[in-house]
Design a protein around this motif. Structure first.
Motif, PDB file in Angstrom:
ATOM      1  N   ARG A  49     -32.565 136.196  11.629  1.00 40.53           N
ATOM      2  CA  ARG A  49     -31.093 135.836  11.430  1.00 40.53           C
ATOM      3  C   ARG A  49     -30.054 136.057  10.858  1.00 40.53           C
ATOM      4  O   ARG A  49     -28.721 136.629  10.159  1.00 40.53           O
ATOM      5  CB  ARG A  49     -30.793 134.135  11.517  1.00 40.53           C
ATOM      6  N   ASN A  52     -29.425 139.842  12.170  1.00 40.66           N
ATOM      7  CA  ASN A  52     -28.794 139.918  13.123  1.00 40.66           C
ATOM      8  C   ASN A  52     -27.441 139.594  11.967  1.00 40.66           C
ATOM      9  O   ASN A  52     -25.958 139.046  12.704  1.00 40.66           O
ATOM     10  CB  ASN A  52     -28.815 138.455  13.778  1.00 40.66           C
ATOM     11  N   LEU A  54     -26.631 136.073  11.298  1.00 41.98           N
ATOM     12  CA  LEU A  54     -26.396 134.981  11.679  1.00 41.98           C
ATOM     13  C   LEU A  54     -26.479 134.463  10.509  1.00 41.98           C
ATOM     14  O   LEU A  54     -25.939 132.901  10.672  1.00 41.98           O
ATOM     15  CB  LEU A  54     -27.047 134.635  12.513  1.00 41.98           C
ATOM     16  N   PRO A  77     -18.991 141.628  14.179  1.00 46.40           N
ATOM     17  CA  PRO A  77     -19.289 141.938  15.606  1.00 46.40           C
ATOM     18  C   PRO A  77     -19.792 143.284  16.179  1.00 46.40           C
ATOM     19  O   PRO A  77     -20.481 142.914  16.431  1.00 46.40           O
ATOM     20  CB  PRO A  77     -17.760 141.316  16.461  1.00 46.40           C
ATOM     21  N   GLU A  78     -19.135 144.224  15.426  1.00 44.87           N
ATOM     22  CA  GLU A  78     -18.819 145.264  16.098  1.00 44.87           C
ATOM     23  C   GLU A  78     -20.906 145.841  15.601  1.00 44.87           C
ATOM     24  O   GLU A  78     -21.405 146.300  16.711  1.00 44.87           O
ATOM     25  CB  GLU A  78     -18.341 146.234  15.399  1.00 44.87           C
ATOM     26  N   ARG A  80     -23.221 142.783  15.706  1.00 42.48           N
ATOM     27  CA  ARG A  80     -24.373 142.414  16.325  1.00 42.48           C
ATOM     28  C   ARG A  80     -24.322 143.267  17.999  1.00 42.48           C
ATOM     29  O   ARG A  80     -24.991 142.925  18.459  1.00 42.48           O
ATOM     30  CB  ARG A  80     -23.934 141.404  16.287  1.00 42.48           C
ATOM     31  N   SER A  81     -23.265 144.157  18.491  1.00 40.35           N
ATOM     32  CA  SER A  81     -22.646 144.118  19.766  1.00 40.35           C
ATOM     33  C   SER A  81     -24.399 145.134  19.918  1.00 40.35           C
ATOM     34  O   SER A  81     -24.965 145.784  21.004  1.00 40.35           O
ATOM     35  CB  SER A  81     -21.805 145.201  20.580  1.00 40.35           C
ATOM     36  N   MET A  85     -30.433 139.930  20.647  1.00 34.00           N
ATOM     37  CA  MET A  85     -30.775 138.748  20.254  1.00 34.00           C
ATOM     38  C   MET A  85     -31.331 137.906  21.220  1.00 34.00           C
ATOM     39  O   MET A  85     -30.514 137.325  22.275  1.00 34.00           O
ATOM     40  CB  MET A  85     -30.078 138.104  18.842  1.00 34.00           C
ATOM     41  N   ALA A 104     -20.446 138.634  30.775  1.00 34.55           N
ATOM     42  CA  ALA A 104     -19.158 138.866  29.510  1.00 34.55           C
ATOM     43  C   ALA A 104     -19.663 139.871  27.733  1.00 34.55           C
ATOM     44  O   ALA A 104     -18.024 140.110  27.969  1.00 34.55           O
ATOM     45  CB  ALA A 104     -19.041 137.588  29.168  1.00 34.55           C
ATOM     46  N   GLY A 105     -20.483 140.281  27.816  1.00 34.92           N
ATOM     47  CA  GLY A 105     -20.601 140.718  26.554  1.00 34.92           C
ATOM     48  C   GLY A 105     -19.362 142.397  26.976  1.00 34.92           C
ATOM     49  O   GLY A 105     -19.588 143.067  26.553  1.00 34.92           O
ATOM     50  N   LYS A 108     -15.861 141.414  27.436  1.00 34.16           N
ATOM     51  CA  LYS A 108     -15.264 141.383  26.544  1.00 34.16           C
ATOM     52  C   LYS A 108     -15.288 142.710  24.961  1.00 34.16           C
ATOM     53  O   LYS A 108     -14.596 142.454  24.173  1.00 34.16           O
ATOM     54  CB  LYS A 108     -15.632 140.178  26.486  1.00 34.16           C
ATOM     55  N   VAL A 109     -17.035 142.565  24.833  1.00 33.32           N
ATOM     56  CA  VAL A 109     -16.918 143.096  23.171  1.00 33.32           C
ATOM     57  C   VAL A 109     -16.551 144.496  23.784  1.00 33.32           C
ATOM     58  O   VAL A 109     -16.544 145.276  23.515  1.00 33.32           O
ATOM     59  CB  VAL A 109     -17.854 143.022  23.252  1.00 33.32           C
ATOM     60  N   LYS A 111     -15.740 146.077  26.503  1.00 36.18           N
ATOM     61  CA  LYS A 111     -14.722 147.081  27.322  1.00 36.18           C
ATOM     62  C   LYS A 111     -14.840 147.737  28.497  1.00 36.18           C
ATOM     63  O   LYS A 111     -13.646 148.056  28.716  1.00 36.18           O
ATOM     64  CB  LYS A 111     -13.798 147.507  26.299  1.00 36.18           C
ATOM     65  N   ARG A 153     -29.273 139.442  29.428  1.00 31.50           N
ATOM     66  CA  ARG A 153     -28.367 139.737  29.390  1.00 31.50           C
ATOM     67  C   ARG A 153     -28.128 140.004  27.700  1.00 31.50           C
ATOM     68  O   ARG A 153     -26.877 141.316  27.125  1.00 31.50           O
ATOM     69  CB  ARG A 153     -27.617 137.886  28.777  1.00 31.50           C
ATOM     70  N   MET A 157     -26.397 144.501  27.398  1.00 29.95           N
ATOM     71  CA  MET A 157     -25.465 145.514  25.790  1.00 29.95           C
ATOM     72  C   MET A 157     -25.740 146.325  25.259  1.00 29.95           C
ATOM     73  O   MET A 157     -25.373 147.234  24.572  1.00 29.95           O
ATOM     74  CB  MET A 157     -24.793 144.409  24.277  1.00 29.95           C
TER      75      MET A 157
END
Lengths: 246, 295
Positions: A49, A52, A54, A77-78, A80-81, A85, A104-105, A108-109, A111, A153, A157
């Motif tokens: 964690r 990452n 977290l 966030p950048e 983590r993408s 995990m 979603a990722g 949204k992340v 783009k 998922r 990414m």
């Protein structure tokens, strides 16, 4: 030599006065499969964690491609993408279908366009054998299926490293195999992975390095043959003996 | 004459003469309740979201200070409007505005005043409900979203709020039903809702009980229809329990294609406990071992 992706240097983490991690040091190169083993409460999950972000490490550095990511100015966030995990409790988005979870990722992340995201999501869902279930909601799936979706998922990414936090610990025994076989395939494809696990067979057969943690410190690390086959420290021997008996 | 037949006769008389007024009251009550609940939910969402912005010691000082101020304001708003009677708030705001502005400012319509009062009241209650709804979403959902690189805003909009909203629908329904009934105190600022017409009508003819009976039935009908509709909305939001499998012929099941070289060894990662054959074999082995050990 392979390119170094992650470098953990003198990493420590305390919750209040309780020191959970102490002076953790290790390196992950491209294509490495690092198995982190150890008893419950030895800090394995906290380490993952921290990697990452977290959890914020109390001190020490995490170098991702040579750049420290623990500093204040870092876009977490950048970062983590790039670092996927997979959680023990899956953490799929309950309000989305399987397909949406994997899109979603990307949308949204990263783009990406919806069509592109959908294509990528389908490819990875197919890889983990969950493509027929794209319209299902997480609550309609079994644990093993959820975890395979969670892996898809994370893969969608396009991460450089995948972190697995006890991915099979919350699963019914008959579902462990389906998740591990997906992970074996990933390892065979050259995915860089960090796996906190109690599956010794997986650690022995798939990993390229094993880190044994005991009470917040790395007690022993090296090749699986060395750590699992010929452990040097008494703690490691005791730990492994408990597994052999079980 | 029997009391009940007299009551029915009186109700019939009242309704025959004043049904237009009663229905007009029902209409005004419903419009006020719907509009004020909707605005109140929006206020509640904004307050609830502001109250759950994460704040850690690593954040810069200005951000932390700003959050502190925002939280204090929201807290004060919630406590003041939850802690005083709505009937008094109506009077306070409706007559307070001209009083403080030396009669230069006043509410142009009693509708605006009524909607304002009921909305901010509902908002105060909803703020706490929304906060609760957000907190009750599994923290794992946030972690899952953060792990794929979503920031706080993206996580809220895409993952947390949709789930929190589903959680607070019963609360929205509660507030809607409370508003249908409690808008009756708006007669104090001469807003002509359902109960206000009761007062006008009984003022003329003194038929208090028959008119109250009409009012009771009217309110109960409105709230029953409201709860029925809210149930339908909940069902609709939960979606179908069924899903269709999508079949594609090129599908390859990744699971189960791996051969297990460890079958039967201590490294067997498959469920020994659940695999009947393995279990029998193990028991047999255990028996052998214990026999060996004993002798």
């Amino acid at each position: 030599m392979d390119e170094v992706i992650l470098e953990i240097r003198h990493l420590s983490k305390s919750f209040g006065t309780h020191e959970v991690l102490r002076d953790i040091d290790f390196t992950v190169s491209k294509g490495d499969v690092t198995a982190i083993i150890g008893a419950s409460g030895s800090g394995k999950s906290t380490l993952l964690r921290c990697i990452n972000l977290l959890e914020r490490p109390t001190s020490g550095e995490i170098l991702f491609h040579g750049k420290d990511v623990t500093g204040k100015g870092v876009n977490a966030p950048e970062y983590r993408s790039h670092v996927g995990m997979v959680f023990q409790s899956f953490n799929l988005f309950n309000n989305m279908t399987v397909l949406k979870n994997c899109m979603a990722g990307q949308v949204k992340v990263l783009k990406k366009s919806k069509e592109e995201a959908r294509e990528t999501a389908l490819r990875y869902l197919q890889q983990v054998g969950m493509a027929p279930y794209i319209n299902a909601k997480p609550r309609q799936l079994s644990g093993g299926q959820k975890q395979r979706v969670a892996i898809a998922r994370a893969l969608a990414m396009g991460p450089e490293v995948l972190l697995f936090d006890e991915p099979t610990s919350a699963l019914d025994p008959e579902m462990v195999g389906e998740v591990l076989s997906v992970m074996r395939d990933l390892a065979a494809e050259g995915m860089t992975m960090l796996v906190v696990t109690h599956e010794m067979a997986f650690a022995r057969d798939v990993s390229t390095q094993v880190v044994y943690m005991n009470q917040g410190v790395i007690c022993e690390q090296g090749s699986p043959a060395a750590v699992l086959g010929d452990p040097q420290r008494q703690e490691t021997k005791d730990f492994l003996a408990r597994f052999r008996k079980g | 004459m029997n009391v009940f037949s007299k009551l029915i006769y009186d109700i019939g008389r009242l309704w025959g003469k004043y049904w237009g007024s009663y229905l007009n009251g029902v209409r005004n009550t419903l419009i006020l309740a719907v509009v004020a609940t909707a605005i109140g939910v929006v206020i509640g969402l904004v307050c609830g979201i502001l109250n759950t912005i994460p704040c850690s010691k690593n954040d810069p000082l200005p951000k932390r200070a700003l959050l502190k101020v925002v939280r204090f304001i929201v807290r004060a708003y919630v406590e003041i409007f939850r802690g005083t009677p709505m009937v008094l708030q109506a009077v306070f705001i409706y007559y307070g505005l001209p009083y403080f502005s030396n009669n230069t400012l006043r509410f142009s319509s009693v509708w605006a005043a009524a909607i304002l009062v009921v909305s901010i009241n509902t908002g105060a209650y909803m703020a706490e409900s929304v906060r609760g709804g957000i907190i009750s979403v599994d923290p794992g959902q946030t972690e899952g979203a953060m792990a794929i690189g979503m920031n706080h805003f993206q996580t809220m909009v895409n993952v947390i709020l949709p789930q929190a909203f589903r959680n607070i629908i019963p609360q929205i329904g509660n507030n809607f039903i409370i508003n249908i009934k409690d808008t009756s105190v708006m007669f104090i600022i001469s807003f002509t809702e359902f109960f206000a017409f009761h007062q006008y009508i009984t003022g003329v003819n003194n038929l208090y009980f028959p008119s109250a009976a009409i009012e009771m039935v009217g309110y109960l009908t409105m709230t029953l229809i409201a709860s029925f509709l809210l149930r339908r909305v909940e069902k609709w939001m939960d979606g179908s329990d069924n899903y269709e499998l999508v079949s594609e012929d090129q599908l390859v099941m990744a699971a189960g294609t791996y051969s297990h070289p460890d079958r039967g060894t201590p490294f067997d990662e498959r469920s020994r406990e659940y695999d009947k054959d393995r279990q029998d074999a193990r028991w047999a082995q255990a028996r052998n071992e214990s026999t060996r050990g004993d002798r």
